[in-house]
Design a protein around this motif. Structure first.
Motif, PDB file in Angstrom:
ATOM      1  N   UNK A  34       0.827  -1.203   0.000  1.00  0.00           N
ATOM      2  CA  UNK A  34       0.000   0.000   0.000  1.00  0.00           C
ATOM      3  C   UNK A  34       0.866   1.258   0.000  1.00  0.00           C
ATOM      4  N   UNK A  35       0.316   2.305  -0.621  1.00  0.00           N
ATOM      5  CA  UNK A  35       0.939   3.623  -0.598  1.00  0.00           C
ATOM      6  C   UNK A  35       0.376   4.374   0.603  1.00  0.00           C
ATOM      7  N   UNK A  36       1.264   4.972   1.407  1.00  0.00           N
ATOM      8  CA  UNK A  36       0.858   5.667   2.624  1.00  0.00           C
ATOM      9  C   UNK A  36       0.873   7.168   2.361  1.00  0.00           C
ATOM     10  N   UNK A  37      -0.281   7.793   2.546  1.00  0.00           N
ATOM     11  CA  UNK A  37      -0.402   9.249   2.404  1.00  0.00           C
ATOM     12  C   UNK A  37      -0.695   9.843   3.768  1.00  0.00           C
ATOM     13  N   UNK A  38       0.105  10.811   4.169  1.00  0.00           N
ATOM     14  CA  UNK A  38      -0.070  11.444   5.487  1.00  0.00           C
ATOM     15  C   UNK A  38      -0.571  12.867   5.301  1.00  0.00           C
ATOM     16  N   UNK A  39      -1.677  13.165   5.977  1.00  0.00           N
ATOM     17  CA  UNK A  39      -2.260  14.500   5.944  1.00  0.00           C
ATOM     18  C   UNK A  39      -2.303  15.042   7.362  1.00  0.00           C
ATOM     19  N   UNK A  40      -1.431  15.980   7.663  1.00  0.00           N
ATOM     20  CA  UNK A  40      -1.388  16.520   9.004  1.00  0.00           C
ATOM     21  C   UNK A  40      -0.522  15.670   9.910  1.00  0.00           C
ATOM     22  N   UNK A  41      -0.658  15.925  11.195  1.00  0.00           N
ATOM     23  CA  UNK A  41       0.213  15.272  12.169  1.00  0.00           C
ATOM     24  C   UNK A  41      -0.145  13.814  12.398  1.00  0.00           C
ATOM     25  N   UNK A  42      -1.436  13.504  12.441  1.00  0.00           N
ATOM     26  CA  UNK A  42      -1.845  12.154  12.819  1.00  0.00           C
ATOM     27  C   UNK A  42      -2.737  11.478  11.780  1.00  0.00           C
ATOM     28  N   UNK A  43      -3.074  12.141  10.702  1.00  0.00           N
ATOM     29  CA  UNK A  43      -3.933  11.543   9.690  1.00  0.00           C
ATOM     30  C   UNK A  43      -3.092  10.774   8.679  1.00  0.00           C
ATOM     31  N   UNK A  44      -3.468   9.531   8.493  1.00  0.00           N
ATOM     32  CA  UNK A  44      -2.717   8.665   7.586  1.00  0.00           C
ATOM     33  C   UNK A  44      -3.700   7.770   6.838  1.00  0.00           C
ATOM     34  N   UNK A  45      -3.562   7.735   5.526  1.00  0.00           N
ATOM     35  CA  UNK A  45      -4.421   6.883   4.698  1.00  0.00           C
ATOM     36  C   UNK A  45      -3.553   5.947   3.880  1.00  0.00           C
ATOM     37  N   UNK A  46      -4.076   4.765   3.644  1.00  0.00           N
ATOM     38  CA  UNK A  46      -3.372   3.754   2.857  1.00  0.00           C
ATOM     39  C   UNK A  46      -4.240   3.347   1.675  1.00  0.00           C
ATOM     40  N   UNK A  47      -3.603   3.180   0.517  1.00  0.00           N
ATOM     41  CA  UNK A  47      -4.334   2.790  -0.691  1.00  0.00           C
ATOM     42  C   UNK A  47      -3.389   2.042  -1.623  1.00  0.00           C
ATOM     43  N   UNK A  48      -3.954   1.079  -2.350  1.00  0.00           N
ATOM     44  CA  UNK A  48      -3.157   0.333  -3.321  1.00  0.00           C
ATOM     45  C   UNK A  48      -2.872   1.166  -4.566  1.00  0.00           C
ATOM     46  N   UNK A  49      -3.737   2.144  -4.873  1.00  0.00           N
ATOM     47  CA  UNK A  49      -3.562   2.986  -6.056  1.00  0.00           C
ATOM     48  C   UNK A  49      -3.945   4.418  -5.712  1.00  0.00           C
ATOM     49  N   UNK A  50      -3.182   5.362  -6.254  1.00  0.00           N
ATOM     50  CA  UNK A  50      -3.442   6.788  -6.063  1.00  0.00           C
ATOM     51  C   UNK A  50      -3.437   7.448  -7.433  1.00  0.00           C
ATOM     52  N   UNK A  51      -4.458   8.279  -7.716  1.00  0.00           N
ATOM     53  CA  UNK A  51      -4.571   8.944  -9.005  1.00  0.00           C
ATOM     54  C   UNK A  51      -4.082  10.380  -8.914  1.00  0.00           C
ATOM     55  N   UNK A  52      -3.549  10.866 -10.033  1.00  0.00           N
ATOM     56  CA  UNK A  52      -3.045  12.240 -10.084  1.00  0.00           C
ATOM     57  C   UNK A  52      -1.636  12.280 -10.632  1.00  0.00           C
ATOM     58  N   UNK A  53      -1.272  13.429 -11.211  1.00  0.00           N
ATOM     59  CA  UNK A  53       0.054  13.555 -11.798  1.00  0.00           C
ATOM     60  C   UNK A  53       1.145  13.645 -10.747  1.00  0.00           C
ATOM     61  N   UNK A  54       0.822  14.050  -9.507  1.00  0.00           N
ATOM     62  CA  UNK A  54       1.830  14.209  -8.463  1.00  0.00           C
ATOM     63  C   UNK A  54       1.494  13.320  -7.272  1.00  0.00           C
ATOM     64  N   UNK A  55       2.509  12.594  -6.817  1.00  0.00           N
ATOM     65  CA  UNK A  55       2.383  11.757  -5.619  1.00  0.00           C
ATOM     66  C   UNK A  55       3.290  12.353  -4.545  1.00  0.00           C
ATOM     67  N   UNK A  56       2.694  12.761  -3.420  1.00  0.00           N
ATOM     68  CA  UNK A  56       3.440  13.384  -2.332  1.00  0.00           C
ATOM     69  C   UNK A  56       3.530  12.423  -1.153  1.00  0.00           C
ATOM     70  N   UNK A  57       4.754  12.147  -0.724  1.00  0.00           N
ATOM     71  CA  UNK A  57       4.999  11.274   0.428  1.00  0.00           C
ATOM     72  C   UNK A  57       5.696  12.106   1.489  1.00  0.00           C
ATOM     73  N   UNK A  58       5.122  12.163   2.686  1.00  0.00           N
ATOM     74  CA  UNK A  58       5.698  12.948   3.774  1.00  0.00           C
ATOM     75  C   UNK A  58       6.076  12.036   4.933  1.00  0.00           C
ATOM     76  N   UNK A  59       7.094  12.480   5.693  1.00  0.00           N
ATOM     77  CA  UNK A  59       7.618  11.711   6.837  1.00  0.00           C
ATOM     78  C   UNK A  59       7.910  10.272   6.417  1.00  0.00           C
ATOM     79  N   UNK A  60       8.705  10.159   5.390  1.00  0.00           N
ATOM     80  CA  UNK A  60       8.976   8.858   4.774  1.00  0.00           C
ATOM     81  C   UNK A  60       9.735   7.964   5.742  1.00  0.00           C
ATOM     82  N   UNK A  61       9.334   6.705   5.799  1.00  0.00           N
ATOM     83  CA  UNK A  61      10.028   5.691   6.604  1.00  0.00           C
ATOM     84  C   UNK A  61      10.705   4.688   5.680  1.00  0.00           C
TER      85      UNK A  61
END
Length: 465
Positions: free
Chosen positions: A193-220
């Motif tokens: 899964x691709x992990x998308x973090x929005x804010x300090x504690x919000x985190x969403x996981x998805x197998x596919x993400x649409x859009x020309x830009x993929x932003x990954x924050x606080x990468x592990x």
């Protein structure tokens, strides 16, 4: 709706009749003229040009061929023309191509079918096309040509491989051209899964993400790997580009077993788990700093677990006493280094401890008997007293020392046994020393008792006389 044209002969004949007829006869003949007019009109309409099937829209990929087919019945002396309606350009009339585009051609099957062929279709060929018959008024059909283009990724505007420190952010960009406009979808190559973090504690996981830009924050480090940018617009084939995300971090060593035991002359395996990015240099050392080199008795291997984790394995064959001690597994990369420690100690072979205890008991029994015999055979002085020979004791202690086990607990056991034997011997010597005194006292007591008996007997004899 069918546009009808009236027969000129019928109209001329009816006009002449109307001019020569008297007014009283006009009403009688009017009905007959009307009937003749309808008959002439039906005959003419039956032989007018007519489209049999509609002109169909065409969708074709760029570079392929496109074909429009126009079927006309009762064409007679009329002509069929092909026109690019949105450009108002005549392409062909009947079987002759008018435009100087060598990719266009017209064919006729000598009956009622006319075909417009466009080879190697380009984007500018898209638009409205018309099949027209030059009747009065003209008859026509129109259809659309849609030119589609498979997706193509624009490398100049698309990200490549990227390196970020652990805890940082990464922005992956993917742009593509095509018609219709392609849709961009992101996926991980390993299916995770691709992990998308929005804010300090919000985190969403998805197998596919649409859009020309993929932003990954606080990468592990778990997000390290290959990401796929997939462009699709319904026109095969879809295309994709692979982007590798590297996450850099300080080496980490984990030791599953820090204390390992094995008997002499057996094989043993030491393991360290290492995580590092960029890739680290891993090696083994003894605790004294001596580096371990692969050889006949030392086998060094590394098993890759994932992009950043490896398993270090040291296999030692036919353990010797010099192999016991501390071992270090060391990992170094451009960010730093770390190490893990394993201590290897000697274990008893199964069954060996029992034999060693039996041998120790046998030696102890023999030493006790030997010591007792030496004390019994010791020289006795003139007055009958016993004395302790230091030489004998030294011999006994030397004998014990020659049989002393290497283990500390066995040494303690033997010292305790020796002390007990010395105590028993001292007690026996004291008993032997006091025995003559006891014998003398008993003898004097017996003498006194005899004198008393003799006195008593003499008194009894005197009384009797």
């Amino acid at each position: 709706m069918i546009n009808r044209s009236y027969c000129p002969c019928c109209l001329q004949y009816m006009i002449k009749l109307c001019l020569h007829l008297k007014s009283q006869q006009y009403n009688i003949i009017r009905w007959h003229l009307f009937v003749i007019f309808l008959l002439c009109n039906c005959i003419v309409s039956a032989f007018e040009p007519d489209f049999v099937i509609p002109l169909e829209n065409v969708t074709v990929a760029q570079g392929r061929d496109a074909t429009f087919t126009c079927v006309v019945n009762n064409l007679g002396g009329h002509r069929v023309a092909w026109i690019k309606a949105d450009a108002k350009a005549i392409l062909a009339i009947h079987e002759h191509v008018i435009t100087n585009n060598d990719r266009l051609s017209v064919t006729h099957n000598d009956y009622n079918t006319w075909t417009l062929n466009i080879r190697n279709v380009k984007m500018e060929d898209a638009g409205k096309y018309m099949c027209q018959v030059n009747t009065d008024p003209m008859k026509m059909q129109t259809a659309m040509l849609e030119v589609v283009i498979p997706p193509d990724i624009i490398n100049e505007e698309t990200s490549g491989d990227m390196m970020v420190p652990e805890g940082g952010s990464a922005k992956l960009v993917c742009r593509a051209r095509g018609h219709p406009k392609p849709k961009i979808t992101w996926r991980r190559e390993d299916g995770r899964e691709i992990i998308a973090r929005n804010g300090a504690h919000q985190k969403t996981k998805a197998l596919a993400v649409e859009g020309e830009m993929l932003t990954l924050s606080k990468v592990t480090r778990s997000e390290m790997g290959a990401y796929m940018c997939i462009a699709s617009n319904g026109v095969p084939p879809s295309v994709s580009k692979r982007m590798k995300l590297q996450v850099h971090f300080h080496p980490l060593v984990q030791v599953p077993n820090q204390l390992v035991g094995a008997p002499v002359l057996t094989d043993v395996t030491l393991i360290c788990n290492v995580e590092a990015s960029p890739k680290a240099i891993n090696y083994w050392q003894r605790e004294n700093g001596e580096m371990i080199i692969a050889g006949e008795r030392y086998v060094l291997t590394e098993k890759e677990v994932n992009m950043y984790a490896v398993e270090m394995i040291l296999h030692i064959k036919r353990l010797q006493s010099t192999d016991f001690g501390g071992y270090k597994c060391i990992s170094k990369n451009s960010i730093g280094d770390t190490e893990g420690t394993i201590r290897l100690y000697e274990m008893e072979r199964p069954g060996k401890k029992t034999h060693r205890d039996e041998d120790l008991n046998e030696v102890t029994k023999n030493e006790i008997v030997l010591k007792e015999n030496r004390h019994e055979d010791s020289a006795r002085n003139q007055n009958g007293r016993l004395y302790k020979e230091r030489g004998s004791d030294a011999g006994i202690y030397g004998s014990y020392a020659s049989h002393t086990p290497t283990k500390q607990w066995e040494l303690v056991k033997l010292i305790t046994m020796s002390t007990l034997i010395a105590l028993l011997t001292s007690t026996r010597n004291l008993f032997l020393l006091l025995l003559p005194l006891s014998s003398t006292n008993d003898s004097n007591q017996r003498s006194n008792n005899d004198r008393e008996r003799r006195k008593t007997k003499s008194h009894l004899n005197i009384n009797a006389s």
